[in-house]
Design an enzyme around this catalytic site. Structure first.
Site, PDB file in Angstrom:
ATOM      1  N   SER A  65       1.465 -18.395  44.387  1.00 23.32           N
ATOM      2  CA  SER A  65       0.746 -19.384  44.818  1.00 23.32           C
ATOM      3  C   SER A  65      -0.425 -20.055  43.527  1.00 23.32           C
ATOM      4  O   SER A  65       0.420 -20.752  43.083  1.00 23.32           O
ATOM      5  CB  SER A  65      -0.063 -18.604  46.142  1.00 23.32           C
ATOM      6  OG  SER A  65      -0.960 -19.778  47.423  1.00 23.32           O
ATOM      7  N   HIS A  70     -14.594 -22.143  40.159  1.00 20.73           N
ATOM      8  CA  HIS A  70     -15.204 -22.827  39.908  1.00 20.73           C
ATOM      9  C   HIS A  70     -16.625 -22.725  39.212  1.00 20.73           C
ATOM     10  O   HIS A  70     -17.247 -21.689  39.960  1.00 20.73           O
ATOM     11  CB  HIS A  70     -15.522 -24.352  41.553  1.00 20.73           C
ATOM     12  CG  HIS A  70     -13.802 -24.171  41.988  1.00 20.73           C
ATOM     13  ND1 HIS A  70     -13.547 -25.564  41.332  1.00 20.73           N
ATOM     14  CD2 HIS A  70     -12.768 -23.787  42.609  1.00 20.73           C
ATOM     15  CE1 HIS A  70     -12.208 -25.467  42.137  1.00 20.73           C
ATOM     16  NE2 HIS A  70     -12.243 -24.428  42.597  1.00 20.73           N
ATOM     17  N   CYS A  85       1.458 -15.356  48.433  1.00 19.04           N
ATOM     18  CA  CYS A  85       2.690 -14.836  49.438  1.00 19.04           C
ATOM     19  C   CYS A  85       3.055 -14.399  49.213  1.00 19.04           C
ATOM     20  O   CYS A  85       3.963 -13.096  47.840  1.00 19.04           O
ATOM     21  CB  CYS A  85       3.478 -16.119  49.399  1.00 19.04           C
ATOM     22  SG  CYS A  85       2.695 -17.986  49.863  1.00 19.04           S
TER      23      CYS A  85
END
Length: 132
Positions: A65, A70, A85
């Protein structure tokens, strides 16, 4: 072959992180690739953006995944998340690695358990990771 829809998504807000750590896309990219490797994930690609006058975003595409960050260096803040996953790769290990590298004063985390029906929210146990 049938694949499981089970996945874990760990999201973390870190506060009180050193400005220089948060303002270097190059440093963050290196730490995130190491974090992905530390949890056993397979890195497919990495994209990063250094913002002006400050801040960075780094996205690591995983076979399992993704891992992302940020940053807002002027606030000492970083938003980190890792979703994987299946049950062979634990996203918490990548998160622990990054938090150990960033050394925040405060850290708030939640884990979503996904793909089994209704999502559940847990508070993960944060651990100090050994850095490479």
């Amino acid at each position: 072959m049938e694949y499981s829809t089970f996945g874990r998504h760990v999201a973390v807000d870190t506060w009180g992180v050193d400005f220089e750590r948060l303002n270097s896309a190059e440093y963050l990219q290196a730490q995130m690739v190491e974090a992905a490797e530390a949890c056993g994930a397979t890195v497919l690609s990495v994209q990063s953006k250094q913002f002006e006058p400050q801040g960075a975003t780094v996205l690591v595409l995983l076979s399992e995944s993704h891992l992302s960050i940020h940053t807002y260096p002027e606030r000492g803040f970083a938003a980190i998340d890792c979703y994987t996953c299946g049950d062979t790769v634990d996203p918490q290990l990548a998160i622990d690695y990054l938090v150990s590298a960033l050394k925040p004063e405060k850290c708030y985390a939640k884990k979503l358990v996904r793909g089994l029906g209704e999502m559940t929210v847990e508070t993960p146990e944060m651990k100090q990771a050994e850095l490479v």
